[in-house]
Structures are given as structure tokens and as C-alpha cells.
Design a protein around this motif. Structure first.
Motif, short mmCIF file in Angstrom:
data_model
loop_
_atom_site.label_atom_id
_atom_site.label_comp_id
_atom_site.label_asym_id
_atom_site.label_seq_id
_atom_site.Cartn_x
_atom_site.Cartn_y
_atom_site.Cartn_z
N HIS A 229 0.44 3.84 1.24
CA HIS A 229 0.27 4.68 2.26
C HIS A 229 0.92 4.07 3.51
O HIS A 229 1.37 4.54 4.51
N CYS A 230 0.49 2.67 3.54
CA CYS A 230 0.86 1.83 4.83
C CYS A 230 1.87 0.99 4.64
O CYS A 230 2.48 0.04 5.74
N CYS B 38 -5.98 1.78 5.44
CA CYS B 38 -6.25 3.18 5.49
C CYS B 38 -7.30 3.36 4.69
O CYS B 38 -7.86 4.49 4.40
N CYS C 279 0.74 -1.19 0.03
CA CYS C 279 -0.03 0.01 0.00
C CYS C 279 0.95 1.15 0.00
O CYS C 279 2.03 1.16 0.82
N HIS D 60 -7.69 -1.07 0.32
CA HIS D 60 -7.37 -1.32 1.82
C HIS D 60 -8.18 -1.28 2.86
O HIS D 60 -8.17 -0.37 3.83
ZN LIG Z 1 -3.24 1.37 3.22
#
Ligand SMILES: [Zn+2]
Ligand SMILES: Cc1cc2nc3c(=O)[nH]c(=O)nc-3n(C[C@H](O)[C@H](O)[C@H](O)COP(=O)(O)OP(=O)(O)OC[C@H]3O[C@@H](n4cnc5c(N)ncnc54)[C@H](O)[C@@H]3O)c2cc1C
Lengths: 85, 417
Positions: free
Chosen positions: A7-8, A60, A5, A56
């Protein structure tokens, strides 16, 4: 499968929901029934690399565009959904 | 053709079992046939059998890229039933179930068809109403269906945890004529009977291209050379679109994977088929004693015949909720097959835009029960160049015409069907 991901970071597939083919683009409202038929039903069903939506969901909650191989399950580029995606 | 009987087993026993011969020939391809069937699973072999048996078309080849019966036919959980809601579906599946009921006699082969009953549990009012509606729709179609209360469920399968704290069982819908059959024997039985009627079963022969002239099929290219025929039927399950791509036509199918599991062998424990209503789970016990069980799709497109632990975990959790005794067992093996999922969950047995090219496809995760019916209708469609009334609704353009056959009302998402 592990999906990175943006973001993660790399997360187990169990955190993601599959949301279908990302290569199908919604036609403009006046495009006519054939264009909408193709959008809803016509798929290339590749035996190889595909472009898909994954959310996701247990992370997030972002929608991601994921390139994935349908034989090896290898994950390619992952980009956040957004204008132009 | 080798014939099988109790007497023959006895006589061979006395002769040291030296008299058995292979049950079908290993045929080599001829340059041309009247009909070619692509795919040596149950559906392809059944198509060839009914072409020869019902329509007298015997100059037929079945082309299989590997060994027969090693696709989904040899990988499924073998549940046979006709408990559908929509009339188009329950008519077709009932025909198929009737063919199952006489299959051993028509093939001369023991497919171990066991009508042990299939019960679908329900856990709340809404599910009970849906089960009643489906049961009534079946009865209107002349199919057996019975609503069980909790005592009825307990009598059928005492191990079920009726008072499960989260998903107490209210009852079940049972089709007593449903049951299981032996998957491999179905492939071998159809091969045995088709071969005896002159059909060539050609293994290790992969179709790699289609010969098409002026919109009409002429034959196929294969790894064993070109083979010509004016009529070709596809029966390749999850690989349908790889073949329709060769013909340049598009069909609404996505390929997804489904797993199944078997436990260690046990004394008889479950003598019917049970499906859970509060999660995706179904179970039966094979004659060898293994509990055979499975759940839903892994949920993303895949041609890889192997699943991941996410769905395995769901299957085990649902199984243990329904029958806590399963928690003491070990899973012996797990495997997967690739499904041809359609947007409405119903199949295609039909002509295609290419003249002389037919298909039986889109069987999703439920085509084992359809094996005889699919072969019967596919053979009819090939022989007459038009569908039989039983498969007239299973066309490729039904979605375009707004005539989806969406049994579960899930909408056009193949991975959710
Ligand atoms: Zn994420
Ligand atoms: C885990 C699992 C559980 C299931 N459980 C059930 C169940 O309980 N009840 C039920 O009714 N159904 C069930 N199904 C579905 C059922 O197994 C299938 O719908 C059915 O067996 C399909 O039969 P078939 O003959 O069409 O396909 P297959 O048996 O897969 O045969 C297709 C054949 O085509 C061959 N082929 C592919 N491409 C080519 C080519 N280019 N050239 C030549 N040959 C080719 C393949 O090698 C294969 O042998 C289950 C499926 C799976 C995977």
C-alpha cells in the motif's frame, strides 16, 4: 531492512512490527491438543527463507505476509493478509 | 599441563617469556570416543570438563566447526547473576553462580570473575513490587538480594540520573554476588582444564550429519570424517535446530539475533553492573576500560550475526536516559550473536527422543552466567542417562505438559522473551 508495503511502497523496517511465523495455521476448534501444541510451539526455524507476519504499524497498519531470508535478511514477496493468505 | 602462578609469570619474565606453551592441544579426531560434545563454546567445553572431572569420563571429544569461544561465548556482555523469580530457575542459576565462585581454583585459570554487584533499577510502584517479590523469592532460596532506595542506588552508581524527568528512579534490586567474568578466558580456561584431563578439543570440524540406528545415536558425520560415540551432547547455542533437524527431531526453539556494543576506553566510571527499568539496557565496564552494553533482541528470526540500527538506536537512547554522561562517548564497536530463543525463555538441559543424544540449549540471551552450571548438569545427564534434580524441569516436553517456566510471563513468543 526495507520492506515494500503493497500500500505504501518501500519503507524502513523501523515502521514495522514483527508478528511471528506466518506458516503456522490455527487448527479448527476440535482439532485436539496435539494440533494446538504444534500451532503454538512447533516451528521449523529455517536457516533460509521464511514466511512471516509483519504489521506496518507506523504506516497504513496493514498486516502483511513477508517472505524473508534469515541469513541475508533479503526480502522476497510481500502480500497483504487476507482470506486465503 | 602448563600451570599458572605469580611465580611462573615472574620466572618467565626473567627468561624472556620463551617458556610458555599452548594451553591446550590441537587434537585430531580419533575414530571413536565414549562421548562427543558438539560445539566448542563455554557450554560444550564445560560439559567435557565436568565429564572428566566429576564423572571420570575422559575419552571425550569436543567438536567445534570454527575456533573455540568464537560463538556467543566470545560475543556476550558477560553478566553473571542468579536473580531469578521461579524456584526452578533460581536453584539452577545459584548452583552455577557457586561454581563461578570457585571456578578459578577448579580450572587453574584466571577467568577474571568479578563479583561487583548487579543492580536492576525500578521506576514505579509496580516495578518496585515486582522487584521485591523477586528479591523475596531469591532470599527464600538462600540467595542474596537487597532492595535499595534512591540513596542506595546513588551510592552504588553516582552517574545515574535519578531525577530523570520521564523515568525517575525509585530504587533498585541488587545482587552483590553478581558481576562479570572475562568471556574469552572462560572458554580458554575450560579448554585448558578439559585438555589436561585428556579431552580432545577438535577445531575446524563441523558436524554435518547424525548416525542413528534403531532410534539410538551411533556417531556423527563431520567435515573431518565419521566419528562414532554411543553418547552425544549438543551445545551449539543458536544453531541447535540445524543439528536436531539432522536427527529428525523437533525442538521449540527460534533463532534470533542480539547485539552488543563497546565504547572507547575510559578511566573507571561504572564499577558495578546496572540495568535500566524503563527500557532494555544494561551496562558494565571492562577491565580494559570500555563500557560494554546492550539491550534486547532485534526482534525477528535471524541467523545473520549482524544487527540493524533500529535496536542500536533504542539501546543508545535508553543508555543516555539512564546515564546522561554516556552522550559524550563514542561507540567503538558493535556486533551480534545468534540466540536459541525458547517460547518460555527458559533452557533445555535434557535427554532427547533419540537414545544417547542429549542437549544443553535454549539459553536465549542469558546463558553466559549458566556456563558452569549448564556444563555440570549436562555432564551429569550424559553420565547417568537421566537429569540431575537441578535440571529436571528443563525438559523438551514441559510446554506440552503445561509446565512452562516463563520468568517474565510473556507468553509463547520467543522474540518477546
Ligand atoms: Zn503500509
Ligand atoms: C550480544 C550478546 C550478549 C549476551 N549477554 C549475556 C550476558 O550478559 N549474560 C549472560 O549470561 N549471557 C549473555 N548472552 C548469552 C550467552 O552468550 C550465551 O547463552 C552463551 O554464551 C552460550 O554459550 P554456548 O557455549 O552454548 O554457545 P556458543 O559460544 O555460541 O558456542 C556454540 C558453538 O557451537 C559451534 N557450532 C555450531 N554448529 C556447529 C556444528 N554443526 N558443528 C560443530 N560446531 C558447531 C559454534 O561455532 C559455536 O562455537 C549474550 C549473548 C549475546 C550474543
Amino acid at each position: 531492512m526495507r520492506i515494500p508495503c503493497p500500500h505504501c511502497g518501500p519503507r524502513d523496517e523501523i515502521e514495522f512490527s514483527f508478528r511471528g511465523d506466518a506458516s503456522a495455521c490455527r487448527p479448527t476448534p476440535g482439532a485436539g491438543p496435539d494440533a494446538f501444541y504444534d500451532y503454538v510451539y512447533t516451528r521449523t526455524n529455517p536457516r533460509g527463507w521464511t514466511l512471516e507476519w509483519w504489521q506496518h504499524a507506523s504506516g497504513c497498519r496493514a498486516w502483511l505476509q513477508v517472505r524473508r531470508h534469515t541469513v541475508t535478511h533479503e526480502i522476497g514477496a510481500v502480500t497483504p493478509a487476507g482470506p486465503g493468505a | 599441563m602448563p600451570r599458572y602462578s605469580a611465580f611462573r609469570i615472574f620466572a618467565e619474565g626473567l627468561r624472556g617469556n620463551r617458556g610458555w606453551t599452548p594451553t591446550w592441544r590441537k587434537a585430531a579426531p580419533k575414530p571413536a570416543y565414549d562421548v562427543i560434545v558438539v560445539g566448542g563454546g563455554g557450554h560444550g567445553l564445560a560439559t567435557a570438563f565436568y565429564l572428566a572431572e566429576v564423572h571420570g569420563i575422559r575419552n571425550v571429544a569436543v567438536l567445534e566447526r570454527g575456533l573455540i569461544g568464537q560463538g556467543n561465548t566470545g560475543r556476550n556482555t558477560t553478566i553473571v547473576r542468579s536473580n531469578y523469580l521461579l524456584p526452578e530457575n533460581n536453584r539452577f542459576y545459584e548452583k552455577s553462580l557457586q561454581l563461578w565462585e570457585g571456578l578459578e581454583q577448579s580450572l587453574g585459570y584466571n577467568v577474571m570473575m568479578s563479583q561487583r554487584g548487579v543492580v536492576n533499577l525500578f521506576h514505579n510502584d509496580a516495578q518496585r513490587n515486582a522487584a521485591m517479590r523477586r528479591g523475596n523469592s531469591m532470599r527464600l532460596g538462600g540467595i542474596d538480594a537487597e532492595l535499595l532506595d534512591r540513596d542506595g542506588v546513588r551510592a552504588m552508581c553516582p552517574l545515574i540520573d535519578l531525577d530523570n524527568g520521564r523515568y525517575p528512579v525509585m530504587g533498585g534490586l541488587v545482587q552483590r554476588r553478581g558481576g562479570t567474568a572475562r568471556h574469552d578466558a572462560v572458554a580458554w580456561g575450560f579448554a585448558h582444564a578439559a585438555d589436561a584431563r585428556g579431552v580432545d578439543i577438535i577445531e575446524h570440524c563441523e558436524v554435518t550429519g547424525m548416525l542413528i540406528e534403531d532410534g539410538a545415536i551411533q556417531g556423527v558425520q563431520t567435515t573431518r570424517g565419521e566419528i562414532r560415540a554411543p553418547k552425544i551432547g549438543l551445545a551449539v547455542a543458536g544453531h541447535t535446530t540445524t543439528l536436531t533437524d539432522m536427527a529428525g527431531i523437533q525442538v521449540p526453539i527460534e533463532t534470533h539475533l542480539l547485539q552488543a556494543f563497546v565504547s572507547e576506553s575510559l578511566k573507571p566510571m561504572i564499577d558495578c553492573v546496572v540495568t535500566f527499568g524503563a527500557g532494555h539496557f544494561y551496562i558494565s565496564q571492562s577491565d580494559k576500560g570500555g563500557l560494554v552494553f546492550g539491550g534486547g533482541l532485534d526482534g525477528y528470526n535471524s541467523y545473520g550475526s549482524r544487527g540493524t540500527l533500529r535496536e542500536a538506536e533504542h539501546v543508545f537512547a535508553a543508555g543516555v536516559s539512564m546515564i546522561p554522561a554516556l552522550g559524550r562517548l563514542r561507540a567503538l564497536r558493535s556486533w551480534a550473536g545468534v540466540m536459541d530463543m525458547t517460547p518460555d525463555g527458559s533452557p533445555y538441559i535434557c535427554k532427547t527422543p533419540i537414545h544417547g543424544l542429549y542437549m544443553t540449549a535454549g539459553w536465549c540471551y542469558g546463558g553466559f552466567k549458566a556456563t558452569p552450571g549448564s556444563g555440570w548438569c549436562h555432564a551429569w545427564t550424559i553420565a547417568h542417562d537421566e537429569p540431575h534434580p537441578l535440571n529436571a524441569a528443563f525438559t523438551l516436553d514441559r510446554l506440552r505438559q503445561g509446565r512452562a517456566l516463563d520468568e517474565r510471563g510473556n507468553g509463547p513468543y520467543p522474540w518477546m522473551q
